[in-house]
Write a protein that holds these residues in place. Structure first.
Motif, PDB file in Angstrom:
ATOM      1  N   GLY A 164       0.574  -0.999  -0.204  1.00  0.00           N
ATOM      2  CA  GLY A 164       0.028  -0.132   0.209  1.00  0.00           C
ATOM      3  C   GLY A 164       0.649   1.374   0.001  1.00  0.00           C
ATOM      4  O   GLY A 164       0.127   2.283  -0.111  1.00  0.00           O
ATOM      5  N   GLY A 165       2.139   1.096   0.303  1.00  0.00           N
ATOM      6  CA  GLY A 165       2.772   2.511   0.315  1.00  0.00           C
ATOM      7  C   GLY A 165       3.272   3.004  -1.303  1.00  0.00           C
ATOM      8  O   GLY A 165       3.097   2.148  -2.215  1.00  0.00           O
ATOM      9  N   PRO A 166       3.793   4.057  -1.501  1.00  0.00           N
ATOM     10  CA  PRO A 166       4.368   4.771  -2.625  1.00  0.00           C
ATOM     11  C   PRO A 166       5.531   3.930  -3.028  1.00  0.00           C
ATOM     12  O   PRO A 166       6.168   3.160  -2.477  1.00  0.00           O
ATOM     13  CB  PRO A 166       4.713   6.098  -2.189  1.00  0.00           C
ATOM     14  CG  PRO A 166       4.905   6.035  -0.952  1.00  0.00           C
ATOM     15  CD  PRO A 166       4.165   4.924  -0.183  1.00  0.00           C
ATOM     16  N   ARG A 167       6.049   4.449  -4.216  1.00  0.00           N
ATOM     17  CA  ARG A 167       7.452   3.991  -4.768  1.00  0.00           C
ATOM     18  C   ARG A 167       8.449   4.917  -4.285  1.00  0.00           C
ATOM     19  O   ARG A 167       8.727   5.981  -4.503  1.00  0.00           O
ATOM     20  CB  ARG A 167       7.394   4.045  -6.284  1.00  0.00           C
ATOM     21  CG  ARG A 167       6.124   3.166  -6.787  1.00  0.00           C
ATOM     22  CD  ARG A 167       6.395   3.416  -8.466  1.00  0.00           C
ATOM     23  NE  ARG A 167       5.253   2.599  -9.180  1.00  0.00           N
ATOM     24  CZ  ARG A 167       5.289   2.206 -10.304  1.00  0.00           C
ATOM     25  NH1 ARG A 167       6.174   2.394 -11.286  1.00  0.00           N
ATOM     26  NH2 ARG A 167       4.006   1.669 -11.104  1.00  0.00           N
ATOM     27  N   VAL A 168       9.156   4.159  -3.193  1.00  0.00           N
ATOM     28  CA  VAL A 168      10.403   4.843  -2.600  1.00  0.00           C
ATOM     29  C   VAL A 168      11.645   4.117  -2.784  1.00  0.00           C
ATOM     30  O   VAL A 168      11.805   2.968  -2.998  1.00  0.00           O
ATOM     31  CB  VAL A 168       9.990   5.152  -1.285  1.00  0.00           C
ATOM     32  CG1 VAL A 168       8.695   6.249  -0.964  1.00  0.00           C
ATOM     33  CG2 VAL A 168       9.836   3.941  -0.337  1.00  0.00           C
ATOM     34  N   ALA A 169      12.794   4.911  -2.660  1.00  0.00           N
ATOM     35  CA  ALA A 169      14.082   4.319  -2.592  1.00  0.00           C
ATOM     36  C   ALA A 169      14.780   4.671  -1.516  1.00  0.00           C
ATOM     37  O   ALA A 169      14.970   5.813  -1.026  1.00  0.00           O
ATOM     38  CB  ALA A 169      14.828   4.889  -3.780  1.00  0.00           C
ATOM     39  N   PRO A 211       8.205   7.119   7.929  1.00  0.00           N
ATOM     40  CA  PRO A 211       6.712   6.472   7.490  1.00  0.00           C
ATOM     41  C   PRO A 211       6.557   6.786   6.026  1.00  0.00           C
ATOM     42  O   PRO A 211       6.720   8.057   5.390  1.00  0.00           O
ATOM     43  CB  PRO A 211       5.974   7.218   8.348  1.00  0.00           C
ATOM     44  CG  PRO A 211       6.856   7.830   9.618  1.00  0.00           C
ATOM     45  CD  PRO A 211       7.988   8.154   9.102  1.00  0.00           C
ATOM     46  N   VAL A 212       6.146   5.818   5.361  1.00  0.00           N
ATOM     47  CA  VAL A 212       5.835   6.190   4.032  1.00  0.00           C
ATOM     48  C   VAL A 212       4.618   5.631   3.445  1.00  0.00           C
ATOM     49  O   VAL A 212       4.195   5.013   2.397  1.00  0.00           O
ATOM     50  CB  VAL A 212       7.001   5.506   2.972  1.00  0.00           C
ATOM     51  CG1 VAL A 212       8.269   6.147   3.179  1.00  0.00           C
ATOM     52  CG2 VAL A 212       7.213   3.965   3.293  1.00  0.00           C
ATOM     53  N   ALA A 227      -1.649  -0.157   9.302  1.00  0.00           N
ATOM     54  CA  ALA A 227      -0.327  -0.173   9.921  1.00  0.00           C
ATOM     55  C   ALA A 227       0.575   0.904   9.183  1.00  0.00           C
ATOM     56  O   ALA A 227       0.390   1.033   7.775  1.00  0.00           O
ATOM     57  CB  ALA A 227       0.546  -1.439  10.001  1.00  0.00           C
ATOM     58  N   ALA A 228       1.200   1.956   9.824  1.00  0.00           N
ATOM     59  CA  ALA A 228       2.236   2.681   9.118  1.00  0.00           C
ATOM     60  C   ALA A 228       3.242   1.715   8.651  1.00  0.00           C
ATOM     61  O   ALA A 228       3.805   0.949   9.154  1.00  0.00           O
ATOM     62  CB  ALA A 228       2.817   3.469  10.024  1.00  0.00           C
ATOM     63  N   LEU A 229       3.700   1.966   7.138  1.00  0.00           N
ATOM     64  CA  LEU A 229       4.545   1.290   6.637  1.00  0.00           C
ATOM     65  C   LEU A 229       6.092   1.989   6.612  1.00  0.00           C
ATOM     66  O   LEU A 229       6.009   3.149   6.459  1.00  0.00           O
ATOM     67  CB  LEU A 229       4.383   0.990   4.997  1.00  0.00           C
ATOM     68  CG  LEU A 229       3.177   0.137   4.651  1.00  0.00           C
ATOM     69  CD1 LEU A 229       2.589   0.197   3.504  1.00  0.00           C
ATOM     70  CD2 LEU A 229       3.438  -1.195   5.204  1.00  0.00           C
ATOM     71  N   THR A 230       7.185   1.280   6.706  1.00  0.00           N
ATOM     72  CA  THR A 230       8.446   2.051   6.358  1.00  0.00           C
ATOM     73  C   THR A 230       9.321   0.899   5.782  1.00  0.00           C
ATOM     74  O   THR A 230       9.140  -0.349   6.123  1.00  0.00           O
ATOM     75  CB  THR A 230       9.108   2.394   7.956  1.00  0.00           C
ATOM     76  OG1 THR A 230      10.356   3.125   7.442  1.00  0.00           O
ATOM     77  CG2 THR A 230       9.359   1.216   8.689  1.00  0.00           C
ATOM     78  N   VAL A 231      10.342   1.473   4.944  1.00  0.00           N
ATOM     79  CA  VAL A 231      11.372   0.624   4.639  1.00  0.00           C
ATOM     80  C   VAL A 231      12.620   0.786   5.642  1.00  0.00           C
ATOM     81  O   VAL A 231      12.995   1.843   5.691  1.00  0.00           O
ATOM     82  CB  VAL A 231      11.788   1.116   3.010  1.00  0.00           C
ATOM     83  CG1 VAL A 231      12.968   0.208   2.736  1.00  0.00           C
ATOM     84  CG2 VAL A 231      10.833   1.228   2.313  1.00  0.00           C
TER      85      VAL A 231
END
Length: 464
Positions: A164-169, A211-212, A227-231
């Motif tokens: 469900g998160g965005p595209r992040v690096a 948080p992403v 839930a909050a998502l994180t890499v």
């Protein structure tokens, strides 16, 4: 309602999901073998659908074991770098995930312009070779996949996106793609030009624990949704944080499929130093700790040791315990010299197990001892190169699946300074849960990062 945080480790050998309280008390761990399809010539791949399916299956197992009325407040994903998913504009995966140790792309990276290859080590902090993600992207382009308009996500970034998160690096993962200038952690234009793409090939740059987005995947259990998502970042670095190996002067040796030596730096090294290190196979890249860098030396010792055990018909804990006892009955170097029995292939640009037996009196334990000797030889080379650029370490934290074997600990203790073994059974998943707790904190991310850096947190690992 009981609140938990979750850490996911997308590992080379297995994928783990760990549930903990926000204060750091471990509640449960569930695990599945990572669903690689092994091909010839050291190649291995899995589909993007298989990768996310494992996470969903693990979440369902955890859901069945948790009490009714729980809530996951945050979920962090760590795992391997140099393996990822190429997505089109609609979010469809255009190719399978190639394993980080997959040699595909070697010919393509060596066919890039000489000026590019000359600048690559000092600019990216990485050696020229098939491990950096740019090589795999060049291979996909040669296979007929148009790269323009696509986005490349490392496996942990892809899982967060699929949930469900965005595209992040995330900085520590994207540092290992070969697309980042280590002077300022920005996309390196020359690498983008070689690929024929713009900066959109990468997601938005974020720090580990930031948080992403929110978990919205309908195939995840209800207690996980929201839930909050994180890499959380690169697995070796996340497990180092979990073990408390966060300061200069400490050496962190993570022994999984890859064996990684981690040294923390307060800043990146100059171009010339990065170049020298990269030519020796040692990376100078971003840490998961905001603003920090690392020297990261890797070997494929764990991969070779696993293949040695497979050749010996050992595939379970009972067999590993038996060979461990037999190896401990030998001197630390074994009784057969390399002239009689030698193992090779653990260099990070190799990975092909080679055994040369020129003596009688051999045994399974002697073969395992030979693999340990070879691993030490590779580590000694890495240590010598790092020690020429930074002060030698004074202590070592040893962790990873192989560190549960007494013969492995004894072997590495003969080489590395002041070795202690981390008590964290699943350091990467536990560290990912820590970063999830950061993401769920009511304090701002920057405030939490500042507290972490100043307090030298050593995490608890209690069982419920």
């Amino acid at each position: 309602m009981t609140e938990y945080v979750v850490g996911v480790d997308m590992g080379s050998t297995s994928t783990k999901l760990l549930v903990a309280t926000p204060e750091g008390r471990q509640v449960l761990v569930v695990s599945r073998r990572s669903p690689w399809t092994n091909l010839d010539h050291g190649q291995a791949e899995m589909t993007a659908a298989e990768a996310i399916a494992v996470v969903r299956d693990l979440a369902a197992e955890a859901d069945a074991r948790l009490d009714d009325g729980y809530r996951i407040s945050a979920l962090g994903v760590s795992g391997m770098a140099e393996a990822g998913v190429l997505l089109d504009t609609h979010g469809a995966a255009l190719a399978p995930i190639m394993a980080w140790f997959d040699p595909r792309g070697a010919a393509q990276i060596m066919a890039t312009p000489e000026a590019f290859r000359t600048e690559f080590p000092g600019r990216t902090g990485l050696p020229v070779g098939p491990l950096a993600s740019i090589a795999k992207l060049l291979h996909l382009r040669d296979e007929g996949i148009a790269l323009e308009g696509t986005t490349y996500l490392n496996v942990p970034e892809f899982v967060v996106h699929a949930l469900g998160g965005p595209r992040v690096a995330e900085y520590s993962l994207v540092s290992r793609t070969g697309l980042i200038d280590q002077d300022d952690s920005s996309p390196w234009q020359a690498a983008l030009d070689v690929l024929g793409v713009g900066e959109g090939i990468l997601g938005a740059l974020v720090s580990a624990g930031e948080p992403v987005g929110t978990l919205t995947d309908p195939d995840m259990p209800a207690g996980f949704r929201g839930a909050a998502l994180t890499v959380a970042g690169h697995d070796h670095l996340v497990s180092a944080v979990a073990a408390g190996a966060t300061h200069t002067g400490q050496l962190y040796d993570s022994m999984g499929t890859a064996e990684a030596l981690v040294r923390v730096l307060d800043d990146t090294l100059p171009f010339d130093a990065r170049e020298r290190l990269a030519h020796a196979g040692i990376n100078c890249v971003r840490h998961v700790i905001p603003g920090k860098y690392v020297l990261l030396a890797g070997t494929k010792s764990g991969l070779l040791m696993r293949r040695v055990l497979q050749l010996l018909g050992i595939a379970d804990a009972v067999g590993r315990a038996r060979i461990d006892d037999e190896a401990m009955a030998l001197p630390v170097l074994g009784t057969v010299s390399d002239a009689g029995l030698a193992v090779s292939g653990a260099r990070n640009d190799d990975g092909v197990l080679k055994i040369v037996a020129q003596s009688d009196g051999l045994s399974p334990a002697e073969l395992f001892a030979a693999s340990l000797r070879h691993g030490n030889d590779m580590l000694a080379e890495c240590m010598a190169v790092m020690d020429r650029e930074v002060a030698p370490p004074t202590s070592t934290v040893l962790t990873g699946g192989w560190s549960s074997m007494a013969s492995v600990v004894r072997s590495r203790s003969a080489l590395l300074p002041e070795v202690t073994v981390s008590t964290h059974d699943e350091g990467t998943a536990y560290g990912a849960a820590l970063f999830a707790a950061f993401a769920a904190s009511t304090q701002s991310f920057n405030a939490v990062a500042s507290i972490f850096l100043s307090s030298s947190l050593i995490l608890t690992n209690e069982r419920s």
